[in-house]
Design an enzyme around this catalytic site. Structure first.
Site, short mmCIF file in Angstrom:
data_model
loop_
_atom_site.label_atom_id
_atom_site.label_comp_id
_atom_site.label_asym_id
_atom_site.label_seq_id
_atom_site.Cartn_x
_atom_site.Cartn_y
_atom_site.Cartn_z
N GLY A 1 0.82 -1.21 0.00
CA GLY A 1 0.00 0.00 0.00
C GLY A 1 0.85 1.26 0.00
N ARG B 1 0.97 -5.32 -6.01
CA ARG B 1 1.14 -6.58 -5.29
C ARG B 1 1.44 -7.66 -6.32
NH1 ARG B 1 -0.35 -5.11 -0.27
NH2 ARG B 1 -1.92 -3.48 -0.07
N ASP C 1 5.13 -4.98 6.17
CA ASP C 1 5.60 -6.32 6.52
C ASP C 1 5.59 -7.29 5.33
OD1 ASP C 1 2.85 -6.42 6.38
OD2 ASP C 1 2.56 -7.30 8.36
N THR D 1 4.30 2.67 5.77
CA THR D 1 2.90 2.22 5.90
C THR D 1 2.18 3.14 6.86
OG1 THR D 1 1.47 0.50 6.82
CG2 THR D 1 3.72 0.53 7.60
N ASP E 1 -0.18 2.43 8.76
CA ASP E 1 -0.69 1.74 9.95
C ASP E 1 0.24 1.80 11.15
OD1 ASP E 1 -3.07 0.92 8.75
OD2 ASP E 1 -2.12 -0.84 7.87
N ASP F 1 2.57 -0.21 12.05
CA ASP F 1 2.49 -1.53 12.67
C ASP F 1 3.74 -2.38 12.46
OD1 ASP F 1 2.18 -1.91 9.96
OD2 ASP F 1 0.44 -3.22 10.12
N ARG G 1 -6.35 -2.67 10.37
CA ARG G 1 -6.93 -4.02 10.44
C ARG G 1 -6.41 -4.77 11.67
NH1 ARG G 1 -5.98 -5.23 5.72
NH2 ARG G 1 -8.04 -4.83 4.86
#
Length: 328
Positions: free
Chosen positions: A15, A76, A107, A130, A132, A134, A176
């Site tokens: 992303g 992707r 990741d 990213t 996120d 994360d 998510r």
């Protein structure tokens, strides 16, 4: 600084995140500074498999530090998940006389980079990009700060409508598996409740909390919901349940979606991306591989990719306490 690396390639994968262009720029200009070649791989690992590689120089990346997205594009790649696909990618790296690879992504991107390095003994360095936030081993990822500001600005505008019509808004944000965006943006925007994957407060407790808020005089409410929260099957079902069990509010649902990924990167993300881009090139020149360049306590650090891929332990206790206290 002594090294055998004479040609570095850079790609963005997964992303997109605001600040990726700034990171690409830093990698390219670091290569120029250290007098080594740099190439850009278009469309991530898919482009690596199909040899979509072009040489870049310092002027190739002018006027992109303020742009969102990634000018190298991202995609992707199912083919890269197979050994045969990675073999083609490696062959193209060698065909273009590339000695090392910088991968900007999350990741999934790091997993691909690690496999490529392990299978073909090819030097790779990751830069966490990213929204996120994360990734293990870094306090912040590129794009996270910009996404937070985008979300807060959107919630501020929604609150104007909520307060004008005595409405309760459920606002879904990205996340998510991680509640960083929801929790921080929720506090920053003054949300009454924040639902995140790491803490399942339950629907009944949510209803009781909203009833209590209404009794104290609140005429409108904002609930920020991370997309990974499991209070309902989805946010629309959750909104319907709340409306059925809570009198006095009109309930509305707003899903912010991909608006969170776009826009010009914040100053923080531009500076962070620049630091990490320079750090990635210098790590490769120092002979390092299978590592990620991160930021911990404002210091650029080097973390093994395997450690970066470990499941991140989210410590939200303090922020949850702040959210509870400030939302009374």
């Amino acid at each position: 600084m002594t090294t055998k690396v004479k040609h570095i390639a850079v790609l963005t994968s997964g992303g997109d995140a605001p600040g990726m262009n700034a990171a690409i720029r830093a990698v390219v200009r670091s290569c120029s500074y250290y007098n080594i070649k740099c190439s850009g791989v278009f469309k991530g690992y898919e482009g690596l498999i199909h040899n979509q590689i072009e040489e870049l120089n310092a002027r190739s990346v002018r006027n992109i530090i303020n742009k969102g997205g990634t000018f190298l594009k991202s995609a992707r790649s199912k083919d890269f998940r197979a050994v045969e696909g990675r073999q083609k990618a490696y062959a193209n790296l060698k065909k273009n006389n590339i000695d090392a690879l910088v991968v900007i992504g999350g990741d999934g991107s790091f997993t691909g980079a690690l496999k490529l390095s392990e299978e073909f003994n090819f030097p790779v360095v990751g830069i966490p990009g990213t929204i996120d936030n994360d990734i293990n081993g870094t306090d912040y990822t590129i794009g996270y700060d910009t996404a937070l500001n985008t979300v807060v600005e959107a919630i501020d505008k929604i609150r104007d409508t909520a307060s004008s019509h005595n409405r309760l808004f459920l606002i879904e944000v990205m996340g998510r598996d991680a509640g960083d965006i929801a929790l921080n943006a929720g506090i920053g925007a003054g949300a009454e409740e924040i639902l995140i994957p790491e803490e399942n407060m339950g629907i009944d407790r949510l209803i009781e909390s909203l009833k209590k808020s209404k009794k104290t005089g609140k005429t409108s409410s904002i609930i920020v919901v991370a997309e990974g929260d499991t209070s309902g099957k989805n946010i629309f079902e959750l909104g319907q349940y709340v409306e059925e069990h809570l009198d006095g509010y009109e309930v509305r649902v707003s899903v912010l979606g991909h608006i969170q990924r776009g826009g010009a990167p914040s100053c923080y993300d531009r500076v962070l991306a620049s630091k990490l881009g320079v750090g990635a090139v210098e790590a490769l020149l120092e002979g390092k591989s299978e590592v990620m360049i991160g930021i911990v306590h404002k210091t650029v650090t080097i973390v093994p990719l395997k450690e970066a891929l470990d499941k991140r332990i989210h410590k939200h206790d303090m922020l949850i306490k702040v959210a509870d206290i400030t939302s009374v």
